[in-house]
Design an enzyme around this catalytic site. Structure first.
Site, PDB file in Angstrom:
ATOM      1  N   GLU A 271      18.847  16.931 -50.760  1.00  0.00           N
ATOM      2  CA  GLU A 271      17.524  17.456 -50.420  1.00  0.00           C
ATOM      3  C   GLU A 271      16.534  17.012 -51.499  1.00  0.00           C
ATOM      4  O   GLU A 271      16.764  17.224 -52.689  1.00  0.00           O
ATOM      5  CB  GLU A 271      17.568  18.977 -50.326  1.00  0.00           C
ATOM      6  CG  GLU A 271      16.218  19.664 -50.238  1.00  0.00           C
ATOM      7  CD  GLU A 271      15.347  19.158 -49.105  1.00  0.00           C
ATOM      8  OE1 GLU A 271      14.160  18.895 -49.366  1.00  0.00           O
ATOM      9  OE2 GLU A 271      15.852  19.022 -47.964  1.00  0.00           O
ATOM     10  N   GLN A 272      15.428  16.394 -51.069  1.00  0.00           N
ATOM     11  CA  GLN A 272      14.489  15.866 -52.041  1.00  0.00           C
ATOM     12  C   GLN A 272      13.653  16.945 -52.726  1.00  0.00           C
ATOM     13  O   GLN A 272      13.127  16.729 -53.820  1.00  0.00           O
ATOM     14  CB  GLN A 272      13.567  14.845 -51.386  1.00  0.00           C
ATOM     15  CG  GLN A 272      12.620  15.425 -50.342  1.00  0.00           C
ATOM     16  CD  GLN A 272      11.692  14.363 -49.758  1.00  0.00           C
ATOM     17  OE1 GLN A 272      11.691  13.212 -50.206  1.00  0.00           O
ATOM     18  NE2 GLN A 272      10.914  14.752 -48.769  1.00  0.00           N
TER      19      GLN A 272
ATOM     20  N   ARG B  85      11.060  31.028 -41.343  1.00  0.00           N
ATOM     21  CA  ARG B  85      11.849  29.830 -41.626  1.00  0.00           C
ATOM     22  C   ARG B  85      12.581  29.937 -42.966  1.00  0.00           C
ATOM     23  O   ARG B  85      13.741  29.524 -43.088  1.00  0.00           O
ATOM     24  CB  ARG B  85      10.947  28.589 -41.630  1.00  0.00           C
ATOM     25  CG  ARG B  85      10.577  28.093 -40.247  1.00  0.00           C
ATOM     26  CD  ARG B  85       9.680  26.870 -40.335  1.00  0.00           C
ATOM     27  NE  ARG B  85       9.370  26.357 -39.009  1.00  0.00           N
ATOM     28  CZ  ARG B  85      10.073  25.421 -38.381  1.00  0.00           C
ATOM     29  NH1 ARG B  85      11.129  24.889 -38.972  1.00  0.00           N
ATOM     30  NH2 ARG B  85       9.730  25.004 -37.179  1.00  0.00           N
TER      31      ARG B  85
ATOM     32  N   TYR C  54       3.396  36.059 -33.003  1.00  0.00           N
ATOM     33  CA  TYR C  54       4.530  36.978 -32.906  1.00  0.00           C
ATOM     34  C   TYR C  54       4.814  37.529 -34.301  1.00  0.00           C
ATOM     35  O   TYR C  54       4.550  36.874 -35.312  1.00  0.00           O
ATOM     36  CB  TYR C  54       5.779  36.314 -32.318  1.00  0.00           C
ATOM     37  CG  TYR C  54       6.219  35.025 -32.983  1.00  0.00           C
ATOM     38  CD1 TYR C  54       7.065  35.036 -34.087  1.00  0.00           C
ATOM     39  CD2 TYR C  54       5.813  33.788 -32.479  1.00  0.00           C
ATOM     40  CE1 TYR C  54       7.484  33.850 -34.682  1.00  0.00           C
ATOM     41  CE2 TYR C  54       6.222  32.621 -33.060  1.00  0.00           C
ATOM     42  CZ  TYR C  54       7.060  32.649 -34.164  1.00  0.00           C
ATOM     43  OH  TYR C  54       7.470  31.476 -34.745  1.00  0.00           O
TER      44      TYR C  54
ATOM     45  N   ASP D 255      14.732  16.263 -35.397  1.00  0.00           N
ATOM     46  CA  ASP D 255      13.483  15.507 -35.317  1.00  0.00           C
ATOM     47  C   ASP D 255      13.651  14.046 -35.707  1.00  0.00           C
ATOM     48  O   ASP D 255      12.838  13.207 -35.320  1.00  0.00           O
ATOM     49  CB  ASP D 255      12.419  16.142 -36.208  1.00  0.00           C
ATOM     50  CG  ASP D 255      11.756  17.350 -35.564  1.00  0.00           C
ATOM     51  OD1 ASP D 255      11.961  17.559 -34.360  1.00  0.00           O
ATOM     52  OD2 ASP D 255      11.037  18.078 -36.274  1.00  0.00           O
TER      53      ASP D 255
END
Length: 382
Positions: A36-37, A105, A204, A281
């Site tokens: 992970e960068q 998230r 929401y 993605d």
């Protein structure tokens, strides 16, 4: 027979799809390293909807309890006339076969990261990847590595995708989106779609008295792709100055917002080459009008690990993975594109569509969600 046991798996990208893949492979006894960068496993403040199709994967990965503790279970979705603030219908989510959650998230990244570390996944932060080679090796800050499988879960701007295909240029959809999180307590766990001519807002609640907001406007002036471009909240409020008082009040609470242009990408023609394979993605970016970007990545991750575990021959496993996923993600992306049009109707078409929603909500509320049975009822773990 299990084939992932002992395999060395490198995953580029420590987001939702990458961590789900790491956990899925590690549970099949593979040796997994995530690169992970960013300097920490985190996510800028925003919400996410975890729909029943992805929740089945998280349940199979023993995360159901953690999800229930850190997220809000959704009760309903309500289309709303954004000009008047009047609800058009209410469609119940409580009887879904698997839970439907509203989640921050960062909370989902945190629980996935903790589950990965507990099972022995190595997570290397602040790690930039460069100098890919045809033999599957690449350079990291720790030196050169050559895993058995390199998975690109590195999003829209994927560097791994370039090892698989020649990336095509996306095109601007003529829409931009803002996202923000505000403080507002005591809202029911309902997703509201506030529809205005050529615009809409989805709101929401999240845990701890927060509300997630995504606002979309059709316009010719484009903005850069990506979620990290800060914008003046006044621009957001000006775009929705004719909204009803409740929506306008929530927009008035926005202190920080980010703006990004919405670009349409083609689904990649090939998702693998040699030892490289892509998911989420990186393989099939989707517009945010069906709440399926992360959910499809979660499905991808589980299916990829299952196909690799079932087959010793990796090219055959990768091919089976793509065959199993391609038609489904293409259908989901097409449905998201359709929603983009339906949320932004104008004039007589808008009046007719709103009347139809009122009638459906009154006489056949189950029909609205049954249109999505193919999406929500799908179980990639079966």
């Amino acid at each position: 027979m299990s084939h992932n046991g002992g395999r060395n798996i490198a995953i580029i990208g420590g987001g939702i799809g990458g961590l789900t893949a790491a956990l899925s492979f590690a549970r099949q006894r593979a040796n997994v390293t995530v690169y992970e960068q960013a300097p920490a496993l985190t996510e800028v403040g925003a919400g996410i909807q975890i729909t029943p199709n992805a929740m089945r994967v998280l349940t199979r990965l023993d995360l159901a309890g953690a999800m229930a503790a850190s997220c809000l279970r959704a009760e309903a979705v309500e289309p709303v006339d954004g000009l008047t603030g009047k609800p058009l219908a209410r469609f119940d989510l409580s009887d879904q076969a698997a839970p439907y959650y509203f989640c921050h998230r960062a909370a989902l990244i945190d629980l996935l990261g903790r589950a990965c570390e507990a099972i022995g996944v190595r997570i290397k932060l602040d790690s930039r990847i460069e100098d890919f080679a045809d033999d599957g090796s690449f350079q990291t800050s720790d030196g050169r590595v050559q895993p058995d499988v390199t998975i690109g879960a590195d999003g829209i701007r994927s560097v791994t995708r370039k090892q698989v295909i020649v990336p095509e240029q996306p095109f601007f959809t003529g829409q931009v989106a803002w996202r923000a999180v505000i403080r507002k307590a005591d809202l029911p766990p309902v997703a509201r779609i506030w529809m205005l001519p050529r615009r809409h807002v989805v709101t929401y609640p999240l845990s701890k008295g927060r509300v997630n907001m995504v606002a979309v406007q059709a316009r010719s002036q484009w903005a850069d792709e990506g979620w990290h471009h800060q914008d003046d909240p006044g621009n957001l409020r000006a775009a929705f100055s004719d909204a009803g008082w409740e929506l306008k009040g929530m927009l008035g609470e926005v202190e920080t917002t980010h703006l990004w242009g919405l670009f349409r990408h083609n689904v990649a023609k090939s998702w693998y080459k040699g030892r490289f394979v892509i998911l989420g993605d990186a393989a099939h970016p989707t517009l945010p009008f069906l709440a399926q970007g992360a959910n499809l990545a979660i499905e991808d991750a589980y299916v990829l690990a299952s196909c690799c575990d079932a087959r010793e021959d990796l090219p055959l496993a990768f091919g089976e993975y793509q065959v199993k996923r391609h038609a489904r993600v293409s259908r989901a992306i097409a449905a998201a594109n359709t929603n983009a049009r339906n949320y932004h109707l104008t004039g007589l078409r808008r009046d007719v569509a709103h009347s139809g929603l009122r009638l459906m909500g009154r006489f056949a509320p189950g029909a609205f969600l049954r249109r999505l049975d193919w999406l929500y009822d799908h179980d990639v773990t079966a």
